[in-house]
Motif scaffolding. Structure first.
Motif, PDB file in Angstrom:
ATOM      1  N   PRO A 147       0.781  -1.242   0.000  1.00  0.00           N
ATOM      2  CA  PRO A 147       0.000   0.000   0.000  1.00  0.00           C
ATOM      3  C   PRO A 147       0.814   1.295   0.000  1.00  0.00           C
ATOM      4  O   PRO A 147       0.234   2.360  -0.079  1.00  0.00           O
ATOM      5  N   ARG A 148       2.147   1.241   0.087  1.00  0.00           N
ATOM      6  CA  ARG A 148       2.927   2.478   0.203  1.00  0.00           C
ATOM      7  C   ARG A 148       3.614   2.837  -1.112  1.00  0.00           C
ATOM      8  O   ARG A 148       3.909   1.967  -1.925  1.00  0.00           O
ATOM      9  N   TYR A 149       3.879   4.146  -1.274  1.00  0.00           N
ATOM     10  CA  TYR A 149       4.783   4.554  -2.344  1.00  0.00           C
ATOM     11  C   TYR A 149       6.048   5.090  -1.713  1.00  0.00           C
ATOM     12  O   TYR A 149       6.063   5.548  -0.577  1.00  0.00           O
ATOM     13  N   HIS A 150       7.168   4.969  -2.470  1.00  0.00           N
ATOM     14  CA  HIS A 150       8.497   5.195  -1.910  1.00  0.00           C
ATOM     15  C   HIS A 150       9.361   6.018  -2.846  1.00  0.00           C
ATOM     16  O   HIS A 150       9.079   6.123  -4.044  1.00  0.00           O
ATOM     17  N   LEU A 151      10.463   6.530  -2.286  1.00  0.00           N
ATOM     18  CA  LEU A 151      11.537   7.097  -3.090  1.00  0.00           C
ATOM     19  C   LEU A 151      12.378   5.937  -3.621  1.00  0.00           C
ATOM     20  O   LEU A 151      12.359   4.836  -3.062  1.00  0.00           O
ATOM     21  N   PRO A 189       3.946   8.091 -11.745  1.00  0.00           N
ATOM     22  CA  PRO A 189       3.903   9.469 -11.254  1.00  0.00           C
ATOM     23  C   PRO A 189       3.264   9.528  -9.866  1.00  0.00           C
ATOM     24  O   PRO A 189       2.368   8.751  -9.531  1.00  0.00           O
ATOM     25  N   ALA A 190       3.730  10.483  -9.070  1.00  0.00           N
ATOM     26  CA  ALA A 190       3.212  10.627  -7.700  1.00  0.00           C
ATOM     27  C   ALA A 190       1.703  10.863  -7.725  1.00  0.00           C
ATOM     28  O   ALA A 190       0.973  10.325  -6.886  1.00  0.00           O
ATOM     29  N   ALA A 191       1.235  11.663  -8.673  1.00  0.00           N
ATOM     30  CA  ALA A 191      -0.204  11.936  -8.757  1.00  0.00           C
ATOM     31  C   ALA A 191      -0.997  10.646  -8.970  1.00  0.00           C
ATOM     32  O   ALA A 191      -2.057  10.457  -8.370  1.00  0.00           O
ATOM     33  N   GLU A 192      -0.472   9.761  -9.812  1.00  0.00           N
ATOM     34  CA  GLU A 192      -1.176   8.504 -10.059  1.00  0.00           C
ATOM     35  C   GLU A 192      -1.148   7.618  -8.820  1.00  0.00           C
ATOM     36  O   GLU A 192      -2.127   6.939  -8.500  1.00  0.00           O
ATOM     37  N   ALA A 193      -0.023   7.622  -8.093  1.00  0.00           N
ATOM     38  CA  ALA A 193       0.066   6.822  -6.873  1.00  0.00           C
ATOM     39  C   ALA A 193      -0.980   7.274  -5.859  1.00  0.00           C
ATOM     40  O   ALA A 193      -1.663   6.459  -5.238  1.00  0.00           O
ATOM     41  N   VAL A 194      -1.128   8.585  -5.690  1.00  0.00           N
ATOM     42  CA  VAL A 194      -2.122   9.113  -4.745  1.00  0.00           C
ATOM     43  C   VAL A 194      -3.527   8.773  -5.236  1.00  0.00           C
ATOM     44  O   VAL A 194      -4.394   8.358  -4.463  1.00  0.00           O
ATOM     45  N   GLU A 195      -3.747   8.938  -6.534  1.00  0.00           N
ATOM     46  CA  GLU A 195      -5.070   8.660  -7.104  1.00  0.00           C
ATOM     47  C   GLU A 195      -5.458   7.196  -6.925  1.00  0.00           C
ATOM     48  O   GLU A 195      -6.619   6.876  -6.667  1.00  0.00           O
TER      49      GLU A 195
END
Length: 199
Positions: free
Chosen positions: A152-156, A171-177
């Protein structure tokens, strides 16, 4: 096939001797052709024997008996099955498997999934504590972050949690979406906003 190859070798020898003693070129050519046919017969016979033996070994393994006559003196070796991990391609269509439905509440961080939803793996890092306005800013960035299927997490890219895993860049936006939340270990929101804000 072995008997045929032996007969062809004998025929080749007879034509070779006859060609050498009589000085006949056509007899020597026939001798060479017979030798080649004998070699082909040997190869075909060896392959048939190997195929028959492999089929007998597989059948014996399924039945639990010895695979070859020599194996009756010991326990037959059974090779373990190695599971193949399926990694879906992410090229073209992008990441399309969110870890769970995104939460519409303003609570940050989002709670771990509850009963009836996907469980968070025990080794998963905590969610980074962020302000709602910071997460809203990240939801507009196209800077890539890394996600792992089923997590469930996104990372550097430098996050130690990604070691020995197959991450995908989105993209970060897609990860949040898609409902991914920031990792507390590498704090991607802090780094993304530091890069996005003018100095």
């Amino acid at each position: 096939m072995t008997v045929a190859s032996i007969l062809l070798i004998l025929v080749a020898l007879v034509f070779l001797v006859a060609g050498l003693t009589g000085g006949s070129g056509p007899l020597l050519i026939i001798s060479i052709a017979a030798s080649l046919l004998a070699a082909v017969a040997l190869v075909v016979g060896a392959r048939q024997t190997a195929s028959t033996r492999a089929t007998a070994d597989r059948t014996a393994r399924r039945r639990g008996g010895p695979s070859t006559p020599g194996a009756a003196y010991g326990t037959p070796v059974v090779e373990p099955e190695i599971p193949v991990q399926h990694v879906p391609p992410t090229v073209g269509g992008g990441w399309r498997q969110p870890p769970g439905p995104p939460s519409g509440s303003d609570l940050r961080p989002r709670p771990a999934p509850g009963p009836g939803t996907d469980e968070v793996p025990l080794d998963e890092p905590d969610v980074q504590q962020v302000r709602p306005e910071d997460e809203d800013l990240v939801a507009q960035l196209v800077t890539p972050v890394h996600v792992v299927q089923g997590r469930p997490r996104y990372h550097l890219a430098t996050c130690s949690h990604l070691l020995d895993r197959l991450p995908s860049r989105i993209p970060a936006a897609e990860a949040v979406e898609l409902g991914f939340t920031p990792c507390a270990r590498c704090a991607p929101i802090t780094a993304l906003l530091a890069d996005a804000r003018p100095s």
